[in-house]
Each structure stands twice: as structure tokens, then as C-alpha cells.
Scaffold this motif. Structure first.
Motif, PDB file in Angstrom:
ATOM      1  N   ASP A  65     -50.711  77.398  81.063  1.00 33.36           N
ATOM      2  CA  ASP A  65     -50.920  76.675  82.268  1.00 33.36           C
ATOM      3  C   ASP A  65     -51.064  75.006  82.154  1.00 33.36           C
ATOM      4  N   ARG A  66     -51.988  75.010  80.941  1.00 34.14           N
ATOM      5  CA  ARG A  66     -52.206  72.837  81.276  1.00 34.14           C
ATOM      6  C   ARG A  66     -53.373  73.311  79.403  1.00 34.14           C
ATOM      7  N   ILE A  67     -53.168  72.002  79.321  1.00 34.60           N
ATOM      8  CA  ILE A  67     -54.034  71.342  77.788  1.00 34.60           C
ATOM      9  C   ILE A  67     -55.291  70.863  78.317  1.00 34.60           C
ATOM     10  N   LEU A  68     -55.851  70.785  77.782  1.00 35.72           N
ATOM     11  CA  LEU A  68     -57.556  69.757  78.261  1.00 35.72           C
ATOM     12  C   LEU A  68     -58.075  69.728  76.928  1.00 35.72           C
ATOM     13  N   GLN A  69     -58.640  68.166  77.335  1.00 36.28           N
ATOM     14  CA  GLN A  69     -59.927  67.643  76.216  1.00 36.28           C
ATOM     15  C   GLN A  69     -61.006  67.015  76.354  1.00 36.28           C
ATOM     16  N   ILE A  70     -61.453  67.213  75.783  1.00 38.76           N
ATOM     17  CA  ILE A  70     -63.098  67.359  76.117  1.00 38.76           C
ATOM     18  C   ILE A  70     -63.907  66.239  74.466  1.00 38.76           C
ATOM     19  N   GLY A  71     -64.253  65.721  75.307  1.00 35.55           N
ATOM     20  CA  GLY A  71     -65.311  64.041  74.539  1.00 35.55           C
ATOM     21  C   GLY A  71     -64.117  63.179  74.539  1.00 35.55           C
TER      22      GLY A  71
END
Length: 94
Positions: A65-71
């Protein structure tokens, strides 16, 4: 880094190679911003395909249901660099 549609490693070639295709993006992982020669090579690639520049310790997670970014992740398009926005990530969904 292979989750994208394309992956680029200018140390090997300026021609992006196919990734797994989980998101419509071209990735350069472990990007060192202080390397001017690498930056110039990636600018060439970005004239044809936008490139996501991912610093160490950064990641992109694709979930149903989504795309996440870290950093810290940046987008280079036509030689211009800007932080990657969440809206841009959502537009990359395949």
C-alpha cells in the motif's frame, strides 16, 4: 539496490542495467557526494533517466500500500539534484 527498474554503476558502465522492477526508478546506491568525477558521470545518465542517489544507511521499502524511504535520498534529473519527495516515490509505483 536491485529493486528498481534500472541500476547504474558508473564505475562499470554508464549504461543502466535491469533490476527487479519493483519500482520505476533508476538507483545509484552508496552515493558519495564528494566524488566530483562520479557526479559528472551520473549527470550524463540523468539526461536520459532520472536517478535516485542513495547515501549510506538509506533505503527504499516497497510495500503493498505504500513506498517508504529511510535516510537521505536525492533525485537527479537532467543534471539537477533535489531531495526525493514522498510524492515522487508514490509516482514511481509500478
Amino acid at each position: 539496490m536491485n529493486m528498481g527498474k534500472h541500476v547504474v554503476d558508473p564505475y562499470e558502465s554508464l549504461t543502466p542495467y535491469e533490476g527487479l522492477g519493483l519500482a520505476d526508478l533508476t538507483i545509484k546506491a552508496h552515493y558519495p557526494f564528494e566524488e566530483e568525477t562520479l557526479l559528472q558521470s551520473l549527470k550524463q545518465v540523468s539526461m536520459e533517466l532520472p536517478v535516485c542517489l542513495m547515501e549510506e544507511e538509506s533505503a527504499i521499502f516497497v510495500k503493498k500500500d505504500r513506498i517508504l524511504q529511510i535516510g537521505r535520498i536525492y533525485r537527479m534529473c537532467k543534471g539537477e539534484i533535489a531531495p526525493l519527495a514522498q510524492e515522487q516515490l508514490e509516482q514511481m509505483r509500478i
